[in-house]
Design an enzyme around this catalytic site. Structure first.
Site, short mmCIF file in Angstrom:
data_model
loop_
_atom_site.label_atom_id
_atom_site.label_comp_id
_atom_site.label_asym_id
_atom_site.label_seq_id
_atom_site.Cartn_x
_atom_site.Cartn_y
_atom_site.Cartn_z
N LYS A 115 -4.46 7.66 1.37
CA LYS A 115 -3.73 8.92 1.46
C LYS A 115 -3.94 9.77 0.20
CE LYS A 115 -2.00 7.03 5.24
NZ LYS A 115 -1.11 5.93 5.13
N ASP B 160 7.22 1.26 -0.80
CA ASP B 160 5.96 1.66 -0.20
C ASP B 160 5.77 3.14 -0.53
OD1 ASP B 160 3.84 2.44 1.38
OD2 ASP B 160 4.69 1.72 3.27
N TRP C 93 6.55 2.93 9.46
CA TRP C 93 6.02 2.00 8.46
C TRP C 93 7.13 1.13 7.88
CZ3 TRP C 93 1.29 1.35 9.32
CH2 TRP C 93 0.44 2.41 9.63
#
Ligand SMILES: *Cc1c(COP(=O)(O)O)cnc(C)c1O
Length: 355
Positions: free
Chosen positions: A190, A166, A99
């Protein structure tokens, strides 16, 4: 049989969230209409959005310098919104996983990107720690939890420039000093809500510094000034997010959740370390409290498929590792009860007895 849901994302949500969302799909706030068929500008939904923002602020102790907004497009949209709004000349990034590297790729569309360190050399199994950040970088971007590789930044780095993070897979799992960040963002699926929305916390005075014109839909200031209602927001995920936030508050807040998360992760890592069959893949000091990655030791590797089936017969689902790591990944987000972690540990122990 109630399943033990270890999926990495979309992932487990509290029963409170699921039940209240289902009820609102039938009849939203006593309107006699479904949540899916009412105006986002009606007073009932405006109240949902306001309360969701207020609860994010309360739970994370967000200072008054920062705005909380809900945006469509998930975390991946933030990979480009962050540099579009904040990167004039140069930004620094830490390459700690898949990511992170996607965030780097998008930032390069907007300016110079200094990748200060990478752990790609060992398949992102650790968090790089020896690096310096140029003082002229406008921000330093980190991924606090690397969902795929099971590593987590246990210390927030102090590098002399504002941070951007993030936090998709560890937001609300532990307290955070928001004042150190220009932007914190997280895709909801999540630790918060169904997919389709990201929560973004942005420092107001970090905005308006770039020279480029910013299209309205990519402009944090426009979304903040319009209370996350510049366009139609993803109403169902925002409603669900509010339920999860209420549940977090009822659980005693973020510090209480952190304590439970430590207990859950400890039980699982202890079993991995003690086991004859299994071994962890992440550097011990960087192990994630949210995503626990492990494989079978070399000599038992061919039993991985058998263990997956053995676990699934016991209602344990979603433990197959990401293809770039292999083996297993048990995601144990806030909504995961200790009893499910114990069910997994029990299966690991009883499977070992059959070998
Ligand atoms: C899942 C995840 C993403 C991607 O989120 P989308 O909402 O699918 O864009 C980004 N970063 C991290 C750390 C993630 O875990």
């Amino acid at each position: 049989m109630k399943k033990h849901n270890f999926y990495a994302g979309p992932s487990i949500l509290s029963e409170y969230t699921i039940k209240n969302t289902a009820a609102a799909v039938e009849n939203f706030a006593g309107t006699g209409l479904s949540l899916l068929e009412v105006s986002h500008r009606g007073k009932e939904f405006v109240a949902v959005m306001d309360e969701a923002c207020t609860l994010v602020k309360e739970l994370l102790d967000v200072p008054s310098t920062h705005e909380v907004i809900f945006l469509g497009g998930g975390a991946s949209m933030q990979f480009c919104m962050v540099p579009c709004n904040l990167l004039n000349k140069k930004a620094a990034y830490l390459d700690s996983g898949t990511w992170a590297s996607k965030a780097i790729k998008e930032a390069k569309f907007f300016g110079e990107v200094e990748v200060v360190a990478s752990s790609k050399d060992r398949n992102y199994s650790y968090i790089p720690k020896q690096y310096t950040v140029s003082p002229d970088a406008e921000y330093f971007h980190v991924t606090t939890n690397n969902t795929i590789f099971g590593t987590e930044l246990h210390r927030i780095p102090d590098v002399g420039v504002p941070l951007v993070s993030d936090m998709s897979s560890d937001i609300f799992s532990r307290p955070v000093d928001v004042s150190k960040f220009d932007v914190i963002y997280a895709g909801a699926q999540k630790n918060l809500a169904p997919s389709g929305v990201a929560v973004v916390i942005v420092r107001r005075d970090a905005l308006g510094r770039v020279e480029r014109p910013i299209p309205s839909m990519l402009n944090y200031r426009i979304h903040a000034d319009n209370g996350s209602m510049y366009n139609t927001p993803p109403v169902l995920p925002v409603f669900s997010a509010l339920q999860t936030l209420k549940w977090y508050k009822e659980q005693g807040g973020i510090a209480a959740l952190q304590k439970k998360n430590i207990d859950k992760a400890t039980v699982l890592y202890d079993e991995i370390d003690r086991s004859r069959l299994f071994t962890g893949t992440a550097a011990v000091e960087d192990r994630s409290l949210m995503n626990v990655c492990f494989v079978m030791k070399e000599e038992y590797r061919e039993l991985e498929g058998a263990f997956n089936e053995y676990a699934s017969a016991r209602g344990i689902v979603g433990i197959k590792g990401h293809r770039s790591v292999g083996g297993f990944r048990a995601s144990i987000y806030n909504a995961m009860p200790q009893s499910s972690v114990e069910a997994l540990v029990g299966a690991m122990q009883s499977f070992a007895q059959t070998v």
